[in-house]
Design a protein around this motif. Structure first.
Motif, mmCIF file in Angstrom:
data_model
loop_
_atom_site.group_PDB
_atom_site.id
_atom_site.type_symbol
_atom_site.label_atom_id
_atom_site.label_comp_id
_atom_site.label_asym_id
_atom_site.label_seq_id
_atom_site.Cartn_x
_atom_site.Cartn_y
_atom_site.Cartn_z
ATOM 1 N N ALA A 119 78.517 -7.521 44.979
ATOM 2 C CA ALA A 119 79.870 -7.974 45.315
ATOM 3 C C ALA A 119 80.018 -9.468 45.035
ATOM 4 N N TRP A 120 79.010 -10.231 45.396
ATOM 5 C CA TRP A 120 79.052 -11.676 45.148
ATOM 6 C C TRP A 120 79.060 -11.950 43.640
ATOM 7 N N GLY A 121 78.259 -11.214 42.878
ATOM 8 C CA GLY A 121 78.232 -11.398 41.438
ATOM 9 C C GLY A 121 79.564 -11.061 40.791
ATOM 10 N N ILE A 122 80.195 -9.965 41.234
ATOM 11 C CA ILE A 122 81.513 -9.603 40.711
ATOM 12 C C ILE A 122 82.525 -10.693 41.040
ATOM 13 N N PHE A 123 82.443 -11.223 42.265
ATOM 14 C CA PHE A 123 83.327 -12.325 42.643
ATOM 15 C C PHE A 123 83.094 -13.535 41.750
ATOM 16 N N ALA A 124 81.832 -13.883 41.519
ATOM 17 C CA ALA A 124 81.520 -15.072 40.726
ATOM 18 C C ALA A 124 82.064 -14.946 39.302
ATOM 19 N N TYR A 155 70.051 4.602 46.149
ATOM 20 C CA TYR A 155 70.123 4.816 44.710
ATOM 21 C C TYR A 155 70.005 3.453 44.027
ATOM 22 N N SER A 156 70.001 3.457 42.697
ATOM 23 C CA SER A 156 69.803 2.209 41.968
ATOM 24 C C SER A 156 71.096 1.573 41.479
ATOM 25 N N GLU A 157 72.258 2.185 41.741
ATOM 26 C CA GLU A 157 73.512 1.635 41.211
ATOM 27 C C GLU A 157 73.819 0.238 41.728
ATOM 28 N N SER A 158 73.652 0.011 43.031
ATOM 29 C CA SER A 158 73.961 -1.312 43.584
ATOM 30 C C SER A 158 73.010 -2.363 43.032
ATOM 31 N N LEU A 159 71.728 -2.038 42.975
ATOM 32 C CA LEU A 159 70.746 -2.975 42.440
ATOM 33 C C LEU A 159 71.051 -3.310 40.988
ATOM 34 N N PHE A 160 71.364 -2.287 40.210
ATOM 35 C CA PHE A 160 71.673 -2.533 38.806
ATOM 36 C C PHE A 160 72.935 -3.377 38.654
ATOM 37 N N THR A 161 73.989 -3.052 39.406
ATOM 38 C CA THR A 161 75.239 -3.798 39.293
ATOM 39 C C THR A 161 75.042 -5.257 39.672
ATOM 40 N N ALA A 162 74.230 -5.513 40.695
ATOM 41 C CA ALA A 162 73.962 -6.898 41.090
ATOM 42 C C ALA A 162 73.286 -7.662 39.955
ATOM 43 N N LEU A 163 72.258 -7.079 39.365
ATOM 44 C CA LEU A 163 71.552 -7.749 38.275
ATOM 45 C C LEU A 163 72.459 -7.933 37.062
ATOM 46 N N ALA A 164 73.261 -6.910 36.757
ATOM 47 C CA ALA A 164 74.156 -6.999 35.602
ATOM 48 C C ALA A 164 75.220 -8.068 35.817
ATOM 49 N N ALA A 165 75.842 -8.085 36.998
ATOM 50 C CA ALA A 165 76.918 -9.039 37.257
ATOM 51 C C ALA A 165 76.406 -10.476 37.184
ATOM 52 N N TRP A 166 75.243 -10.730 37.787
ATOM 53 C CA TRP A 166 74.731 -12.102 37.769
ATOM 54 C C TRP A 166 74.199 -12.490 36.387
ATOM 55 N N LEU A 172 78.180 -16.381 30.948
ATOM 56 C CA LEU A 172 79.453 -17.105 30.935
ATOM 57 C C LEU A 172 79.263 -18.593 31.185
ATOM 58 N N THR A 173 78.266 -18.951 31.981
ATOM 59 C CA THR A 173 78.040 -20.355 32.327
ATOM 60 C C THR A 173 76.944 -21.000 31.495
ATOM 61 N N GLY A 174 76.468 -20.285 30.468
ATOM 62 C CA GLY A 174 75.519 -20.873 29.540
ATOM 63 C C GLY A 174 74.091 -20.978 30.039
#
Length: 388
Positions: A119-124, A155-166, A172-174
């Motif tokens: 959630a934090w990664g999606i926000f960022a 399950y692994s969806e939350s873990l994967f989404t966190a890693l992907a989002a960050w 995006l920030t180089g």
């Protein structure tokens, strides 16, 4: 930056994300409450549904016993636990080793923490592109997805989404090395980790071309080397596990595909899914489900087109496109496709922008109503007979 400046920046980022994280936690708490009440009415354990059913059992078995377990079905299919990528079981094993938690308990804790990180990664990502209000809306929309209850499962969806989002935020920030490391970890989590690696590669190549053509601002010395290092790191997780499985099974570099074939899972360009949808129109009321599937796929395509027209960053478009393609074009487990699309959060950004334009009272009413519907549906879904 000094340690003090870094700490202050971190606290500032957390303060900006706090409304999104609190709203996310409230939505997920509502979903878990609905699941507990529904399960109790059916004399089932909500906690068992979250931690000890379906895929979560395969993950905890890997954590406890390692790889090598398989189930041979009467029809000849072989379900091997080599199909499940190792990062979540490793974290479950670590949690059980350093605490009194069981493997299943550790998986649940990892999922809860990872969902907040996601959630934090999606926000960022969204805040960087469209501002804080849109970032909060994007997180809330991700929370109220009809299959959002999976975010709280072992399950692994939350873990994967966190890693992907960050990882995408790092792109995006180089921060290319960070992006590569996180992409590699995402590749150790799910097969779709290749989508994150592809996003890193395409964004890095595009940055190189812009720099060569003078279309990008001058970068600090060493940026090109960090970009190349990030590209080299990004595919290591997925490639390393797939090659290891091929070596272990004797199937060569593509041996992992044989493991997936044992589950009757593969990539057929969507032919099997199309036949599945067409089969729904052979009778009534299953035709209503067929109409729903067609509308759902059309909505996904429309949202992706809107993302392109909004000129989202190339990394997000590549990532979301890969996730959609891999989910819709897999040849098996059609009921799990909504769950497989859960990490495709860039598709929610057009809706987040629309929601952010509404008055706060109206957007709160919309989110609240959808959250209640999502909580009820999630409770109904998990209490069904099949896996999510």
């Amino acid at each position: 930056m000094t340690d003090l400046e870094t700490s202050a920046a971190g606290r500032g980022a957390l303060r900006r994300a706090a409304p999104a994280l609190l709203g996310y936690a409230a939505v997920r708490a509502l979903g878990l409450l609905a699941l507990a009440l529904w399960s109790a009415a059916r004399d089932k354990s909500a906690y068992t549904l979250l931690t000890a059913r379906w895929d979560s059992l395969w993950y905890t078995r890997v954590a406890e016993l390692g790889y090598g377990y398989e189930v041979r079905l009467p029809g000849g299919d072989v379900h091997s636990n080599l199909a499940f990528f190792p990062l979540l079981p490793w974290l479950e094993r670590l949690g059980a080793a350093v605490s009194p938690l069981s493997y299943a308990d550790a998986g649940f804790v990892v999922s809860l923490l990872a969902s907040l990180a996601a959630a934090w990664g999606i926000f960022a990502v969204t805040e960087w592109m469209y501002g804080r209000r849109a970032g909060v809306c994007a997180v809330l929309l991700w929370a109220v997805l009809p299959v959002g209850v999976v975010q709280s499962m072992a399950y692994s969806e939350s873990l994967f989404t966190a890693l992907a989002a960050w990882s995408l935020y790092a792109v995006l920030t180089g921060r290319w090395v960070t992006a590569g490391v996180l992409a590699a970890l995402a590749g150790l989590t799910r097969p779709v980790g290749l989508a994150v690696a592809a996003a890193v590669w395409v964004a890095a190549i595009a940055a190189h071309v812009r720099g060569r053509d003078g279309a990008a601002p001058e970068r600090p010395r060493g940026d090109a080397a960090r970009r190349v290092l990030g590209m080299l790191l990004a595919p290591l997780g997925a490639a390393g596990y797939v090659l290891w499985v091929g070596h272990r099974t004797g199937g060569g570099p593509l041996g992992y595909l044989d493991v997936q074939a044992g589950w009757r899972n593969g990539f057929d360009g969507g032919a099997a899914f199309a036949r599945f949808v067409a089969g729904k129109f052979t009778s009534f009321p299953s035709a209503l489900a067929g109409v729903g599937l067609v509308v759902g796929v059309a909505a996904l395509v429309w949202l992706y087109v809107v993302c392109v027209r909004q000129r989202q960053p190339l990394a997000l478009l590549v990532y979301a496109g890969f996730v959609i393609a891999l989910a819709l074009c897999a040849s098996s487990y059609f009921g799990s496709k909504p769950r497989l699309l859960l990490p495709a959060f860039p598709l929610l950004l057009p809706l987040a922008l629309a929601l952010a334009r509404l008055r706060t009272s109206r957007s709160a009413l919309v989110v609240g109503g959808v959250a209640v519907a999502s909580a009820v549906y999630g409770a109904f879904w998990l209490n069904g007979s099949g896996p999510p």
